[in-house]
Design a protein around this motif. Structure first.
Motif, PDB file in Angstrom:
ATOM      1  N   PRO A   1      -0.472   0.167   2.035  1.00  0.00           N
ATOM      2  CA  PRO A   1      -1.534  -0.474   1.244  1.00  0.00           C
ATOM      3  C   PRO A   1      -1.790  -1.926   1.620  1.00  0.00           C
ATOM      4  O   PRO A   1      -2.810  -2.492   1.227  1.00  0.00           O
ATOM      5  CB  PRO A   1      -1.013  -0.361  -0.195  1.00  0.00           C
ATOM      6  N   PHE A   2      -0.879  -2.526   2.393  1.00  0.00           N
ATOM      7  CA  PHE A   2      -1.045  -3.921   2.787  1.00  0.00           C
ATOM      8  C   PHE A   2      -1.645  -4.065   4.186  1.00  0.00           C
ATOM      9  O   PHE A   2      -1.803  -5.176   4.688  1.00  0.00           O
ATOM     10  CB  PHE A   2       0.303  -4.647   2.725  1.00  0.00           C
ATOM     11  N   THR A   3      -1.959  -2.939   4.818  1.00  0.00           N
ATOM     12  CA  THR A   3      -2.556  -2.960   6.156  1.00  0.00           C
ATOM     13  C   THR A   3      -3.845  -2.150   6.101  1.00  0.00           C
ATOM     14  O   THR A   3      -3.823  -0.917   6.166  1.00  0.00           O
ATOM     15  CB  THR A   3      -1.589  -2.374   7.204  1.00  0.00           C
ATOM     16  N   ASN A   4      -4.960  -2.841   5.964  1.00  0.00           N
ATOM     17  CA  ASN A   4      -6.251  -2.184   5.791  1.00  0.00           C
ATOM     18  C   ASN A   4      -6.937  -1.999   7.140  1.00  0.00           C
ATOM     19  O   ASN A   4      -7.256  -2.972   7.822  1.00  0.00           O
ATOM     20  CB  ASN A   4      -7.145  -3.015   4.866  1.00  0.00           C
ATOM     21  N   VAL A   5      -7.136  -0.749   7.528  1.00  0.00           N
ATOM     22  CA  VAL A   5      -7.823  -0.422   8.781  1.00  0.00           C
ATOM     23  C   VAL A   5      -9.206   0.121   8.437  1.00  0.00           C
ATOM     24  O   VAL A   5      -9.338   1.053   7.642  1.00  0.00           O
ATOM     25  CB  VAL A   5      -7.028   0.612   9.596  1.00  0.00           C
ATOM     26  N   LEU A   6     -10.222  -0.473   9.030  1.00  0.00           N
ATOM     27  CA  LEU A   6     -11.608  -0.087   8.782  1.00  0.00           C
ATOM     28  C   LEU A   6     -12.049   0.898   9.864  1.00  0.00           C
ATOM     29  O   LEU A   6     -12.035   0.568  11.048  1.00  0.00           O
ATOM     30  CB  LEU A   6     -12.485  -1.342   8.807  1.00  0.00           C
TER      31      LEU A   6
ATOM     32  N   THR B   1      -7.301  -5.532   8.938  1.00  0.00           N
ATOM     33  CA  THR B   1      -6.523  -5.960  10.095  1.00  0.00           C
ATOM     34  C   THR B   1      -7.143  -5.508  11.400  1.00  0.00           C
ATOM     35  O   THR B   1      -7.004  -6.174  12.424  1.00  0.00           O
ATOM     36  CB  THR B   1      -5.090  -5.417  10.007  1.00  0.00           C
ATOM     37  N   GLU B   2      -7.816  -4.360  11.386  1.00  0.00           N
ATOM     38  CA  GLU B   2      -8.431  -3.829  12.605  1.00  0.00           C
ATOM     39  C   GLU B   2      -9.606  -2.943  12.227  1.00  0.00           C
ATOM     40  O   GLU B   2      -9.563  -2.228  11.221  1.00  0.00           O
ATOM     41  CB  GLU B   2      -7.425  -3.010  13.412  1.00  0.00           C
ATOM     42  N   GLN B   3     -10.657  -3.011  13.032  1.00  0.00           N
ATOM     43  CA  GLN B   3     -11.781  -2.097  12.885  1.00  0.00           C
ATOM     44  C   GLN B   3     -11.727  -1.100  14.028  1.00  0.00           C
ATOM     45  O   GLN B   3     -11.734  -1.478  15.202  1.00  0.00           O
ATOM     46  CB  GLN B   3     -13.116  -2.844  12.908  1.00  0.00           C
ATOM     47  N   VAL B   4     -11.643   0.175  13.674  1.00  0.00           N
ATOM     48  CA  VAL B   4     -11.677   1.244  14.670  1.00  0.00           C
ATOM     49  C   VAL B   4     -13.118   1.735  14.728  1.00  0.00           C
ATOM     50  O   VAL B   4     -13.627   2.332  13.781  1.00  0.00           O
ATOM     51  CB  VAL B   4     -10.730   2.400  14.297  1.00  0.00           C
TER      52      VAL B   4
END
Length: 277
Positions: free
Chosen positions: A48-53, A5-8
């Motif tokens: 677990p349904f919100t994957n942040v990279l 959902t987002e890459q930090v």
């Protein structure tokens, strides 16, 4: 590539890191550990349904002690000098990284649990004001501490992309980043195109490419950065500002627009630009 959902993107000023970022020295490890303590496995707001990279980058590091500058993509925001405090990590997760709408599988959670997992933009008041990212951002896996192939190709591709943007007089950021998965696809490249790129059909998106060599850099800049088109033969996937994975969808759309069969893809002919005399 795994959907996210987002890459930090952490600005470290370094071009390589230990295999596991949490074992790296100084600010990078501190920030990764702090943020993962909130949204990582075992964290109080793990979803677990919100994957942040979370990845490190060679972009210039914050000059203030005990802080880290981060890019949020594909939100296309830059937050400068985020303090390494639990308050800041919690605010970052709550304001920008948690799900705006929870997955249906969370329907039976208590109201308190749902609040803990749901985004609240008002939490941004505890953080530095975000700045919009207005230039193309090209990220190349150069994590030699994790895989030798990326360590070899990363610097070569970084030099090639910078030279090509300069040749075309295009402003943009080009940086090496830590592991993003799929070493067998080296060189791994992500091209983020900000929403303000008028006339580019891929604006507001991030396009992932794999098996990129320096001979394909000119073509990728021409097709994706300039023309807003996907190069199907190198495509690994993509995301938009709403977190969707659009890579295959865009590829199919381009084929349909050109009236091609399913086997027809936009392909690049390798082009090696002669070195300047």
């Amino acid at each position: 590539m795994a959907p996210y959902t987002e890459q930090v993107l952490l600005c470290t000023g370094k071009e390589d890191w230990t295999s596991n970022l949490e074992d790296d020295s100084g600010a990078t490890a501190d920030f990764v550990k702090g943020l993962k303590s909130i949204i990582g496995k075992g964290g109080e707001a793990f979803d677990p349904f919100t994957n942040v990279l979370i990845t490190a980058s060679s972009l210039p590091a914050s000059t203030q002690p005990d802080t880290t500058t981060a890019y949020l993509l594909p939100s296309f925001l830059r937050l400068a000098s985020i303090p390494h405090t639990r308050t800041s990590f919690t605010a970052l997760a709550t304001a920008y990284l948690k799900a705006p709408v929870l997955h249906p599988m969370h329907a039976n959670l208590s109201a308190a649990q749902k609040r803990l997992l749901t985004r609240d933009p008002s939490a941004a008041s505890a953080l530095p004001s975000p700045e919009p990212i207005t230039l193309p951002t090209i990220l190349i896996c150069g994590h030699g501490g994790r895989d030798a192939r990326c360590g070899v190709l990363g610097p070569v591709l970084q030099t090639a992309f910078r030279a090509e943007l300069e040749r075309r007089e295009i402003e943009g950021d080009v940086a090496q980043i830590s592991h993003i998965g799929g070493h067998k696809y080296a060189g791994n490249v992500i091209i983020y195109l900000p929403p303000g790129m008028e006339g580019n059909a891929l604006r507001g998106s991030g396009i992932w490419y794999g098996r990129v060599g320096p001979e394909q850099v000119e073509g990728l800049v021409e097709e994706t950065v300039v023309k807003g088109r996907i190069v199907g033969e190198l495509l690994r996937g993509g995301v938009t500002q709403d977190g969707g994975n659009i890579g295959r969808m865009v590829e199919a759309q381009l084929r349909a627009e050109r009236g091609e069969e399913d086997t027809g893809r936009l392909r690049l002919k390798p082009r090696a630009r002669a070195a300047a005399a």
